[in-house]
Design a protein around this motif. Structure first.
Motif, PDB file in Angstrom:
ATOM      1  N   TRP A 152       0.103   1.716  12.698  1.00  0.00           N
ATOM      2  CA  TRP A 152       1.027   2.147  13.753  1.00  0.00           C
ATOM      3  C   TRP A 152       2.442   2.294  13.203  1.00  0.00           C
ATOM      4  O   TRP A 152       3.227   3.093  13.691  1.00  0.00           O
ATOM      5  N   MET A 153       2.749   1.469  12.214  1.00  0.00           N
ATOM      6  CA  MET A 153       4.086   1.532  11.639  1.00  0.00           C
ATOM      7  C   MET A 153       4.285   2.857  10.916  1.00  0.00           C
ATOM      8  O   MET A 153       5.399   3.300  10.704  1.00  0.00           O
ATOM      9  N   VAL A 154       3.183   3.491  10.530  1.00  0.00           N
ATOM     10  CA  VAL A 154       3.293   4.771   9.851  1.00  0.00           C
ATOM     11  C   VAL A 154       3.546   5.894  10.858  1.00  0.00           C
ATOM     12  O   VAL A 154       4.284   6.825  10.581  1.00  0.00           O
ATOM     13  N   ILE A 155       2.939   5.800  12.055  1.00  0.00           N
ATOM     14  CA  ILE A 155       3.074   6.929  12.985  1.00  0.00           C
ATOM     15  C   ILE A 155       4.009   6.684  14.161  1.00  0.00           C
ATOM     16  O   ILE A 155       4.640   7.612  14.646  1.00  0.00           O
ATOM     17  N   HIS A 156       4.136   5.438  14.613  1.00  0.00           N
ATOM     18  CA  HIS A 156       4.958   5.205  15.809  1.00  0.00           C
ATOM     19  C   HIS A 156       6.436   5.554  15.611  1.00  0.00           C
ATOM     20  O   HIS A 156       6.995   6.293  16.428  1.00  0.00           O
ATOM     21  N   PRO A 157       7.080   5.071  14.541  1.00  0.00           N
ATOM     22  CA  PRO A 157       8.506   5.404  14.403  1.00  0.00           C
ATOM     23  C   PRO A 157       8.803   6.904  14.304  1.00  0.00           C
ATOM     24  O   PRO A 157       9.729   7.382  14.965  1.00  0.00           O
ATOM     25  N   PRO A 158       8.037   7.679  13.515  1.00  0.00           N
ATOM     26  CA  PRO A 158       8.365   9.106  13.478  1.00  0.00           C
ATOM     27  C   PRO A 158       8.270   9.779  14.854  1.00  0.00           C
ATOM     28  O   PRO A 158       9.122  10.597  15.211  1.00  0.00           O
ATOM     29  N   ILE A 159       7.243   9.426  15.619  1.00  0.00           N
ATOM     30  CA  ILE A 159       7.107  10.045  16.941  1.00  0.00           C
ATOM     31  C   ILE A 159       8.257   9.602  17.848  1.00  0.00           C
ATOM     32  O   ILE A 159       8.892  10.411  18.534  1.00  0.00           O
ATOM     33  N   LEU A 160       8.542   8.314  17.839  1.00  0.00           N
ATOM     34  CA  LEU A 160       9.613   7.803  18.682  1.00  0.00           C
ATOM     35  C   LEU A 160      10.940   8.458  18.316  1.00  0.00           C
ATOM     36  O   LEU A 160      11.722   8.845  19.182  1.00  0.00           O
ATOM     37  N   PHE A 161      11.160   8.614  17.019  1.00  0.00           N
ATOM     38  CA  PHE A 161      12.421   9.221  16.608  1.00  0.00           C
ATOM     39  C   PHE A 161      12.469  10.713  16.903  1.00  0.00           C
ATOM     40  O   PHE A 161      13.548  11.251  17.146  1.00  0.00           O
ATOM     41  N   LEU A 162      11.307  11.366  16.904  1.00  0.00           N
ATOM     42  CA  LEU A 162      11.301  12.758  17.345  1.00  0.00           C
ATOM     43  C   LEU A 162      11.726  12.807  18.817  1.00  0.00           C
ATOM     44  O   LEU A 162      12.509  13.663  19.229  1.00  0.00           O
ATOM     45  N   GLY A 163      11.206  11.854  19.601  1.00  0.00           N
ATOM     46  CA  GLY A 163      11.613  11.773  21.006  1.00  0.00           C
ATOM     47  C   GLY A 163      13.111  11.535  21.122  1.00  0.00           C
ATOM     48  O   GLY A 163      13.808  12.224  21.873  1.00  0.00           O
ATOM     49  N   PHE A 164      13.606  10.570  20.369  1.00  0.00           N
ATOM     50  CA  PHE A 164      15.041  10.269  20.378  1.00  0.00           C
ATOM     51  C   PHE A 164      15.847  11.513  19.999  1.00  0.00           C
ATOM     52  O   PHE A 164      16.801  11.893  20.676  1.00  0.00           O
ATOM     53  N   ASP A 223       0.832  -1.188   0.000  1.00  0.00           N
ATOM     54  CA  ASP A 223       0.000   0.000   0.000  1.00  0.00           C
ATOM     55  C   ASP A 223       0.878   1.253   0.000  1.00  0.00           C
ATOM     56  O   ASP A 223       1.989   1.235   0.496  1.00  0.00           O
ATOM     57  N   LEU A 224       0.312   2.329  -0.541  1.00  0.00           N
ATOM     58  CA  LEU A 224       1.069   3.569  -0.620  1.00  0.00           C
ATOM     59  C   LEU A 224       1.603   4.010   0.737  1.00  0.00           C
ATOM     60  O   LEU A 224       2.755   4.403   0.880  1.00  0.00           O
ATOM     61  N   LYS A 225       0.747   3.925   1.752  1.00  0.00           N
ATOM     62  CA  LYS A 225       1.175   4.445   3.053  1.00  0.00           C
ATOM     63  C   LYS A 225       2.312   3.622   3.644  1.00  0.00           C
ATOM     64  O   LYS A 225       3.130   4.130   4.401  1.00  0.00           O
ATOM     65  N   TYR A 283      -0.128  -4.046  21.829  1.00  0.00           N
ATOM     66  CA  TYR A 283      -1.340  -4.552  22.454  1.00  0.00           C
ATOM     67  C   TYR A 283      -2.446  -4.748  21.436  1.00  0.00           C
ATOM     68  O   TYR A 283      -3.089  -5.786  21.380  1.00  0.00           O
ATOM     69  N   GLU A 284      -2.607  -3.735  20.591  1.00  0.00           N
ATOM     70  CA  GLU A 284      -3.788  -3.704  19.757  1.00  0.00           C
ATOM     71  C   GLU A 284      -3.666  -4.544  18.499  1.00  0.00           C
ATOM     72  O   GLU A 284      -4.625  -5.170  18.070  1.00  0.00           O
ATOM     73  N   SER A 285      -2.500  -4.544  17.900  1.00  0.00           N
ATOM     74  CA  SER A 285      -2.484  -5.208  16.612  1.00  0.00           C
ATOM     75  C   SER A 285      -1.408  -6.260  16.429  1.00  0.00           C
ATOM     76  O   SER A 285      -1.235  -6.754  15.342  1.00  0.00           O
ATOM     77  N   LEU A 286      -0.690  -6.598  17.456  1.00  0.00           N
ATOM     78  CA  LEU A 286       0.226  -7.707  17.304  1.00  0.00           C
ATOM     79  C   LEU A 286      -0.241  -8.789  18.261  1.00  0.00           C
ATOM     80  O   LEU A 286      -0.798  -8.496  19.300  1.00  0.00           O
ATOM     81  N   SER A 287       0.006  -9.995  17.897  1.00  0.00           N
ATOM     82  CA  SER A 287      -0.487 -11.037  18.790  1.00  0.00           C
ATOM     83  C   SER A 287       0.544 -11.372  19.868  1.00  0.00           C
ATOM     84  O   SER A 287       0.872 -12.508  20.089  1.00  0.00           O
ATOM     85  N   PHE A 288       1.057 -10.329  20.528  1.00  0.00           N
ATOM     86  CA  PHE A 288       1.962 -10.564  21.638  1.00  0.00           C
ATOM     87  C   PHE A 288       1.183 -10.872  22.915  1.00  0.00           C
ATOM     88  O   PHE A 288       1.731 -11.379  23.867  1.00  0.00           O
ATOM     89  N   GLY A 289      -0.100 -10.495  22.904  1.00  0.00           N
ATOM     90  CA  GLY A 289      -0.903 -10.721  24.101  1.00  0.00           C
ATOM     91  C   GLY A 289      -0.530  -9.794  25.240  1.00  0.00           C
ATOM     92  O   GLY A 289      -0.554 -10.180  26.388  1.00  0.00           O
ATOM     93  N   LEU A 305       3.883  -8.250   9.556  1.00  0.00           N
ATOM     94  CA  LEU A 305       3.700  -7.818  10.939  1.00  0.00           C
ATOM     95  C   LEU A 305       3.844  -6.304  11.070  1.00  0.00           C
ATOM     96  O   LEU A 305       3.305  -5.692  11.975  1.00  0.00           O
ATOM     97  N   LEU A 306       4.588  -5.729  10.155  1.00  0.00           N
ATOM     98  CA  LEU A 306       4.802  -4.288  10.233  1.00  0.00           C
ATOM     99  C   LEU A 306       3.814  -3.520   9.368  1.00  0.00           C
ATOM    100  O   LEU A 306       3.825  -2.304   9.345  1.00  0.00           O
ATOM    101  N   GLN A 307       2.986  -4.239   8.640  1.00  0.00           N
ATOM    102  CA  GLN A 307       2.030  -3.545   7.777  1.00  0.00           C
ATOM    103  C   GLN A 307       0.814  -3.147   8.575  1.00  0.00           C
ATOM    104  O   GLN A 307      -0.204  -3.819   8.606  1.00  0.00           O
ATOM    105  N   ASN A 308       0.963  -2.047   9.233  1.00  0.00           N
ATOM    106  CA  ASN A 308      -0.038  -1.631  10.175  1.00  0.00           C
ATOM    107  C   ASN A 308       0.063  -0.124  10.288  1.00  0.00           C
ATOM    108  O   ASN A 308       1.149   0.429  10.193  1.00  0.00           O
TER     109      ASN A 308
END
Lengths: 137, 816
Positions: free
Chosen positions: B208-220, B92-94, B269-275, B203-206
């Motif tokens: 969250w993969m679009v928004i989590h890394p940029p935010i985390l890296f802004l924090g970093f 997908d494009l995103k 929690y929401e989208s990986l089956s880590f439980g 597993l990464l096609q989600n």
């Protein structure tokens, strides 16, 4: 004695206490042979899936039992019983980290995260796997 | 030699940009350094101007690199290793965007882009601090640029060039079909053999993969700003001046890094089956630890602002926090965590560079701190034991201790590598952390609560008494939770259970005390209440974590008769998965579970939704879950599973598929036939996997399955099936007579692929059965269902804490 010094002493004492208690609970990496010596003790082994025997997992019959064979670098083999669903992509794993207990000749894993699979498809940066995929294409 | 179909221009442009960024950041570093250390105002201005220009050029070049990478991925130019390794045509494009940061080089690039954005803000706002602070930031840009420049210096390769052609890698060595048989040269049309890229793992096609890394890296990325200010303070010998200016930045950094971490938790929690949302995985820890240390540094900065104490501790925490960011970069990217983490990258041959990255910041920072330590101003008079600053300092130390413990435990592979030891955390990794962290929660909870009611310098008894009402309320509330909350987590004994109850009180204490502080002391003026709001959020998070973890339940314990395992190891078997056969209502503890169908298929995403209905036995509450299975497109058997949840205000019911039959095999024809057997009671029938015993018969059965009245003519057989592994199953085939004809009611033992029909009564008290063994798979799904109570308190707390941070940022910006 200053208050700060007392605080720091308490702090250091706590850290040492923590460290000792933490170290006391650590387990060690073992080979299959040495794990057999420590039967019933919780250990970690790093092994490779033995592809000559099939992974036994029949979810329709029992979704909580997966067994397979592994071999370590010394060439020893053992049967592994994992009481959870078969981990994703386990067949493709380059190496497997197992945390559990050797019971008789069987390595039993009773924690869900007792299998850690360095799964090639998770992060495709592994050149060996990329090579393999390329040749399979 | 030219190769067919290659597009070499984008790569050249991209590599040019990368080189420009490398050179520009080098000039910017020198220029800003010159500016910061020049004596005359004119020199300072002139060098600063050059610094600004080159820093901006660096940023624009980085954007160029990013744009070219995206273009290559978008155009599917698989002659580039980056596109081949990280993307595919079906994405997908995103997700094409997420491909960029799923790679090591790409994530460094993201990091640098954020540095650029932060640098621009600093250029506009930091006034007299600009030159020294920007020298540090430009230097960081230079160091990170080495990671993607891919240049050769005297034979040593520096960094990974994201524009490397696939034919320049070693990959093709292993692919003889791409080479001319006669010469061993690469075929000129090799590209025609490369149809598609490796793609992004499903597993990464989600999203969250679009928004989590940029935010985390802004924090970093943002953690460098407080570090740079602290370093500038030491360097320019303006030891304490920077704290006020850097405080909003530290708040911002802690806020964003915290958001990034919790987004990762929500994703898991929401989208990986880590439980679960947190597993103490080394990669998770690696980002938590700098956050904790920055939290400690944040508090000592506030202490210094108010009282002048704790400046040395501030230096220590801020320096350590940033070094830990670099160290965690090393941990996650060096491959050293390979055997302990599920998330870490594999070794990409940059370990030397990663260690060098730590060193070039660690040595100057701590060298300077050591050298100037004596001249850092401090107040001789000690803090009063009843002052706020004293206890805040203790709190910071505790946060630091917690961080030190986590990073020590996470770093075990490092001493193993260095000293050849072979230590590792045992098979219960979570508890190894939890049993320590729960006491940290206890102390932090109490300090957060009481600390607010203490005054700086000295607290009068009258003021201290104000903490009594919230204490009482917290006691009442937490005792109520303890009594009514059904917390019986006795897996680790009563000691740990008591610790949980204590921690619930302390977390509640933090919430109540801070909430009442907002109301009583600040009179509800939320603009000044950032700190208290963040504390309320933090307390709520702790309550949410404690309750959801200690009361987490596996609902899908396999209590049904069909799969009880009689192997000797059965006691060990946690049996967390339950097998549901299509349309067969199955007993699942407190619920009835039915696998209704899997007809809903989203072919575009190759996703199959499994419709499962749960019905609570007690109150008939009924709901549907749609956990799904995504095919990776590689083979019909290669599937990943995504969970689905049913939300209540006070709990989540969470389910994911552990295994499922493959719908693509469904249409195989069932050609097996029934074989007839005529047997007496206690006789056996053998089948391929074991044998069947006829235990007895029941006339006109009236039970959960059959409902015959005494007037009917019906017979039910009671059979036990024992397979070769001594697994036992029950079967109850039956028949009834209607219009003088026998109507058999077939019973199936899906686990054995067995169908048994009761065909009637023969002579001499013998009974006639038909047995069919069918190879065709039965539609089933093996499901795990978990209950997370009060999980929403965790998310609510997270929101409140982030909001508190944000409010504080604005307030502290105004106070500069």
């Amino acid at each position: 004695m200053k208050k700060l010094h007392i605080v720091l002493l308490v702090f250091i004492a706590t850290s040492i206490g923590l460290l000792i208690s933490f170290m006391g609970n650590l387990s060690t990496y073992e080979t299959i042979a040495s794990a057999k010596q420590k039967e019933g003790k919780s250990v970690t082994i790093i092994a490779r899936l033995d592809n000559s025997k099939p992974i036994e997992y029949n979810a329709a019959r029992n979704p909580n039992y997966c067994s397979f064979y592994v071999s370590d670098t010394l060439g020893n083999r053992a049967k592994v019983e994992y009481f959870f669903e078969k981990p994703y992509d386990m067949e493709k794993a380059e190496r497997i980290v197992l945390k559990g207990k050797m019971m008789g000749d069987v390595f039993q894993i009773t924690q869900k995260d007792g299998i850690l699979i360095k799964c090639p498809s998770k992060y495709t940066d592994d050149p060996n796997v990329a090579k393999k995929n390329l040749t399979e294409n | 030699m030219d190769y067919l179909g290659e597009h070499l221009l984008p790569g050249r442009i991209g590599h040019f940009f990368a080189t420009v960024s490398f050179a520009a950041s080098f000039i910017a570093t020198v220029a800003y350094y010159k500016s910061a250390s020049s004596k005359s105002v004119d020199d300072e201005r002139a060098w600063r101007r050059l610094g600004r220009i080159t820093f901006t050029i660096d940023g624009l070049a980085l954007m160029g690199v990013f744009a070219v990478i995206y273009y290559i991925i978008r155009a599917h130019y698989f002659e580039y290793n980056f596109a081949w390794e990280h993307s595919s045509k079906t994405l997908d494009l995103k997700y094409l965007l997420s491909c960029v940061w799923s790679a090591q080089e790409g994530s460094f690039l993201l990091w640098m882009l954020w540095h650029f954005v932060l640098g621009i803000v600093l250029i506009f706002t930091s006034k007299k601090w600009e030159s020294p602070v920007m020298s540090v930031l430009s230097f960081a840009q230079l160091c990170l640029a080495t990671m993607i420049v891919g240049l050769y210096f005297w034979g040593a390769k520096i960094g990974i060039n994201p524009f490397m052609l696939i034919r320049h890698t070693e990959l093709f060595d292993a692919a003889p079909f791409l080479h001319e048989a006669s010469t061993g040269m690469l075929k000129h049309d090799y590209l025609t053999y490369i149809k598609d890229g490796q793609g992004l793992t499903p597993l990464l096609q989600n999203y969250w993969m679009v928004i989590h890394p940029p935010i985390l890296f802004l924090g970093f990325a943002s953690t460098i700003v407080p570090f740079a200010f602290a370093f500038a303070g030491l360097w320019k010998k303006q030891y304490g001046d920077w704290v006020k200016v850097a405080l909003p930045w530290t708040l911002f950094s802690t806020c964003i890094l915290g958001t990034g971490i919790m987004m990762g938790a929500a994703w898991a929690y929401e989208s990986l089956s880590f439980g679960g949302y947190w597993a103490w995985d080394p990669v998770e820890n690696a980002s938590l630890v700098p956050w904790l240390v920055y939290l400690a540094g944040l508090h000592t900065m506030v202490i210094f602002n108010a009282t002048g104490h704790s400046l040395r501790a501030t230096y220590l925490f801020i320096f350590l926090g940033f070094i830990l960011i670099l160290y965690s970069t090393f941990l996650t990217r060096s491959g050293i965590l390979g055997d302990t983490s599920v998330h870490s990258f594999v070794d990409s041959g940059m370990n030397f560079q990663l260690i060098a990255l730590i060193t070039v910041f660690l040595v100057p920072a701590f060298g300077l701190l050591f050298w100037r330590y004596k001249s850092i101003p401090h107040i001789r008079k000690e803090e009063n034991i009843n002052s706020r600053e004293f206890w805040m300092f203790i709190g910071s130390l505790v946060l630091f201790l917690s961080a030190a413990f986590v990073i020590a435990a996470t770093s075990l592979p490092v001493p193993n590598k260095l000293f050849g030891t072979n230590l590792t955390i045992g098979d219960d990794a979570t508890f190894a952390y939890n049993r320590i962290e729960i006491f940290i929660a206890v102390i932090v909870g109490v300090l957060t609560a009481v600390g607010q009611y203490l005054k700086y310098k000295m607290t009068s008894t009258r003021n201290l008494m104000k903490v009594v009402p919230p204490t009482l309320i917290a006691v009442i509330l937490s005792v109520a939770i303890s009594i009514l909350g059904n917390i019986h987590y006795d897996r680790y004994g009563n000691g740990f259970l008591a610790a949980i109850h204590l921690a619930v009180f302390c977390a509640m204490y933090a919430v109540v005390a801070n909430a009442m502080y907002i109301w009583s002391a600040i009179r509800g003026n939320l603009r000044n209440a950032g700190g208290s709001i963040a504390h309320v959020g933090f307390g709520l998070m702790m309550i949410g974590i404690l309750l959801s973890s200690s009361k987490k339940e596996v609902l899908s314990y396999n209590t049904t008769g069909i799969n009880i395992n009689f192997l000797p190891s059965a006691k060990q078997n946690p049996m967390e998965n339950i097998t549901l056969i299509k349309n067969l209502r199955t007993d699942m503890g407190k619920y009835w579970a039915t696998f209704i169908n899997n007809d809903s298929v989203d072919s575009r995403n190759r996703t199959t939704y499994f419709h499962v209905r749960l019905q609570k036995k007690k109150n008939q509450d009924e709901f549907d879950l749609y956990p799904n299975m995504v095919n990776t497109g590689k083979s019909p058997d290669d599937n990943v599973f995504n969970p689905d949840m049913h939300h209540y205000w006070d709990k989540d019911i969470f389910s994911y598929i552990s295994a499922a039959y493959n719908p693509q095999q469904e249409n195989q024809e069932d050609t097996a036939a029934f074989r007839q057997y005529t047997i007496g009671i206690n006789d056996t029938i053998y089948y391929s996997k074991g044998y069947i015993i006829l235990d007895g018969i029941t006339p006109n059965p009236n039970n959960t399955r059959y409902h015959f009245s005494p007037d009917d003519t019906a017979l039910m057989a009671n059979m036990t099936i024992i397979d070769k592994d001594s697994m036992r199953f029950k079967a109850n085939p039956a028949f009834y007579v209607k219009n003088n004809r026998i109507v058999p009611l077939i019973d199936t033992v899906f686990a054995q692929d067995l169908a048994i029909s009761f065909n009637g009564v023969g002579s001499e008290k013998k009974l006639i059965f038909g047995v069919k063994e069918s190879a065709a798979m039965v539609p089933f799904v093996a499901l795990k269902v978990l209950l997370f109570p009060q999980i929403n308190i965790l998310w609510l707390g997270t929101f409140i804490m982030i909001a508190g941070f944000a409010i504080s940022v604005f307030r502290r910006v105004k106070l500069i």
